[in-house]
Design a protein around this motif. Structure first.
Motif, short mmCIF file in Angstrom:
data_model
loop_
_atom_site.label_atom_id
_atom_site.label_comp_id
_atom_site.label_asym_id
_atom_site.label_seq_id
_atom_site.Cartn_x
_atom_site.Cartn_y
_atom_site.Cartn_z
N TYR A 273 -32.39 -26.84 98.85
CA TYR A 273 -31.54 -27.78 99.57
C TYR A 273 -30.79 -28.71 98.61
O TYR A 273 -29.69 -29.16 98.93
N ILE A 274 -31.36 -28.97 97.43
CA ILE A 274 -30.62 -29.75 96.43
C ILE A 274 -29.47 -28.93 95.87
O ILE A 274 -28.34 -29.41 95.74
N GLN A 275 -29.72 -27.68 95.53
CA GLN A 275 -28.66 -26.81 95.04
C GLN A 275 -27.57 -26.64 96.11
O GLN A 275 -26.37 -26.59 95.78
N ASP A 276 -27.98 -26.57 97.36
CA ASP A 276 -27.01 -26.41 98.43
C ASP A 276 -26.16 -27.66 98.59
O ASP A 276 -24.95 -27.58 98.80
N PHE A 277 -26.77 -28.84 98.49
CA PHE A 277 -25.99 -30.08 98.57
C PHE A 277 -24.97 -30.13 97.44
O PHE A 277 -23.80 -30.49 97.65
N LEU A 278 -25.39 -29.75 96.23
CA LEU A 278 -24.46 -29.78 95.10
C LEU A 278 -23.31 -28.80 95.33
O LEU A 278 -22.16 -29.10 94.99
N GLY A 279 -23.62 -27.63 95.91
CA GLY A 279 -22.56 -26.66 96.20
C GLY A 279 -21.57 -27.21 97.21
O GLY A 279 -20.35 -27.04 97.05
N VAL A 280 -22.06 -27.86 98.25
CA VAL A 280 -21.19 -28.45 99.26
C VAL A 280 -20.34 -29.55 98.63
O VAL A 280 -19.12 -29.64 98.87
N ALA A 281 -20.96 -30.41 97.83
CA ALA A 281 -20.24 -31.52 97.20
C ALA A 281 -19.12 -31.02 96.30
O ALA A 281 -17.99 -31.53 96.33
N ARG A 282 -19.41 -30.00 95.49
CA ARG A 282 -18.38 -29.45 94.60
C ARG A 282 -17.26 -28.80 95.41
O ARG A 282 -16.08 -29.00 95.12
N GLU A 283 -17.63 -28.03 96.42
CA GLU A 283 -16.64 -27.31 97.21
C GLU A 283 -15.67 -28.28 97.89
O GLU A 283 -14.44 -28.10 97.83
N LEU A 284 -16.20 -29.33 98.52
CA LEU A 284 -15.33 -30.27 99.23
C LEU A 284 -14.53 -31.13 98.25
O LEU A 284 -13.38 -31.49 98.53
N SER A 285 -15.12 -31.45 97.10
CA SER A 285 -14.41 -32.27 96.12
C SER A 285 -13.18 -31.54 95.60
O SER A 285 -12.08 -32.10 95.54
N PHE A 286 -13.35 -30.27 95.23
CA PHE A 286 -12.20 -29.53 94.70
C PHE A 286 -11.20 -29.21 95.80
O PHE A 286 -10.03 -28.98 95.51
N ARG A 287 -11.63 -29.23 97.03
CA ARG A 287 -10.69 -29.02 98.13
C ARG A 287 -9.88 -30.27 98.44
O ARG A 287 -8.68 -30.20 98.74
N ASP A 288 -10.53 -31.44 98.35
CA ASP A 288 -9.92 -32.66 98.88
C ASP A 288 -9.41 -33.65 97.83
O ASP A 288 -8.58 -34.49 98.15
N LEU A 289 -9.93 -33.59 96.60
CA LEU A 289 -9.58 -34.60 95.60
C LEU A 289 -8.51 -34.09 94.66
O LEU A 289 -8.57 -32.95 94.18
N ASP A 290 -7.52 -34.93 94.38
CA ASP A 290 -6.45 -34.57 93.45
C ASP A 290 -6.83 -34.97 92.03
O ASP A 290 -7.42 -36.03 91.81
N GLY A 291 -6.49 -34.12 91.08
CA GLY A 291 -6.60 -34.49 89.67
C GLY A 291 -7.93 -34.26 89.02
O GLY A 291 -8.10 -34.59 87.85
N ILE A 292 -8.91 -33.68 89.74
CA ILE A 292 -10.21 -33.43 89.12
C ILE A 292 -10.20 -32.06 88.45
O ILE A 292 -9.38 -31.19 88.75
N ARG A 293 -11.14 -31.86 87.53
CA ARG A 293 -11.25 -30.60 86.80
C ARG A 293 -12.69 -30.11 86.84
O ARG A 293 -13.62 -30.89 87.06
N ALA A 294 -12.84 -28.83 86.57
CA ALA A 294 -14.17 -28.26 86.50
C ALA A 294 -14.88 -28.79 85.27
O ALA A 294 -14.25 -29.03 84.22
N PRO A 295 -16.20 -28.99 85.34
CA PRO A 295 -16.95 -29.43 84.16
C PRO A 295 -16.84 -28.39 83.05
O PRO A 295 -16.75 -27.18 83.32
N ARG A 296 -16.85 -28.85 81.82
CA ARG A 296 -16.81 -27.93 80.70
C ARG A 296 -18.16 -27.24 80.57
O ARG A 296 -19.20 -27.82 80.82
N ALA A 297 -18.12 -25.98 80.15
CA ALA A 297 -19.36 -25.23 79.98
C ALA A 297 -20.17 -25.85 78.85
O ALA A 297 -19.62 -26.30 77.86
#
Length: 297
Positions: A273-297
């Motif tokens: 459920y923690i991994q799932d929350f993080l997946g939801v948070a990332r998915e909605l952030s990249f959908r809704d927020l302007d100007g963000i980038r993926a974390p560097r590997a």
């Protein structure tokens, strides 16, 4: 295909997928060869999808959400439906993306007990280690063996100024430019404000004054009325920039980029459920927020 569309370029898509640009280009050509048609017009800037590419994207938009939903349901079945997710945030403006993520998560994990605190008046990381909290949103990870920091996204810290402010005409702002400015900030200790820790303090520059405000809209209104300047995440300013209330300036020639993390206890890192929350948070952030980038590997 969706990563290319959402990122706007092969380079940004490769960063989001944690692969090299050449590897992504090779995968795309293999897909085109298998389908016998071109999916992307590489001679246009920005890149444009062909009719076949747009048809494939429409299919992906229909299928992928259902695949993700099925994966989440299977995780819930495998892990049990109950749990606890007590979290705290060290970011005033994070409510903008966090609340929608919590709404989605609550629907998918209805029996996980949720609680949310604003970690502006206490140290959340010791509470995380003690077990009082289960997750902390922070841009200032303090390395401890007991904590794992899982990156959410990168954002640029920018300076908000009034439309007619002299700094608005500069390509970027240097620390010395803030020596005669009133800095408007959230009411937290300065060692928890990025504008000090990563920009002003290393240059040994002190603003002319500091004024605090609790909420982002209050800060923006003060900036717009010429009462001072403020350093805020780029995505937190999007709506105000569109309204023409303020202007934004880069901090330094390269900009100040920060990474937002979710801190969890090491033993809980793989909890479904923690991994799932993080997946939801990332998915909605990249959908809704302007100007963000993926974390560097």
């Amino acid at each position: 295909m969706t990563a290319i569309r959402d990122g706007g370029s092969l380079l940004e898509a490769a960063e989001r997928l944690h692969v090299t640009q050449s590897a992504l280009s090779h995968q795309l050509r293999e897909l085109e060869d298998r389908l016998g048609t071109q999916l992307l017009n590489r001679r246009t800037r920005p890149l444009r999808f062909t009719t076949a590419g747009l048809r494939l994207l429409a299919l992906a938009d229909d299928v992928l959400p259902r695949v993700r939903l099925a994966e989440r349901e299977l995780r819930r079945l495998a892990a049990g439906r109950t749990g606890r997710l007590h979290m705290a945030i060290e970011c005033h403006s994070c409510f903008q993306w966090l609340m929608p993520a919590l709404d989605v998560f609550r629907e998918q994990w209805p029996e996980v007990v949720l609680d949310l605190s604003a970690a502006f008046s206490f140290a959340p990381l010791p509470a995380l280690v003690r077990g009082d909290l289960d997750l902390v949103i922070t841009s200032d990870p303090i390395r401890q063996d007991a904590i794992r920091y899982l990156p959410l996204f990168r954002y640029e810290l920018v300076l908000a100024v009034a439309r007619g402010h002299p700094l608005a005409e500069l390509r970027f702002v240097e620390p010395r430019h803030l020596a005669d400015q009133v800095l408007i900030a959230y009411p937290v200790d300065r060692d928890r404000l990025d504008i000090f820790t990563v920009f002003l303090d290393p240059a040994d520059v002190e603003p002319a004054g500091i004024r605090t405000a609790e909420l982002t809209p209050m800060i923006v209104q003060l900036v717009a009325s010429g009462r001072g300047v403020a350093a805020l995440p780029n995505w937190a300013l999007t709506e105000y920039l569109h309204q023409g209330l303020v202007r934004s300036c880069h901090l330094g020639s390269e900009g100040v980029w920060r990474t937002l993390y979710a801190g969890v206890r090491a033993e809980d890192e793989d909890a479904p459920y923690i991994q799932d929350f993080l997946g939801v948070a990332r998915e909605l952030s990249f959908r809704d927020l302007d100007g963000i980038r993926a974390p560097r590997a």
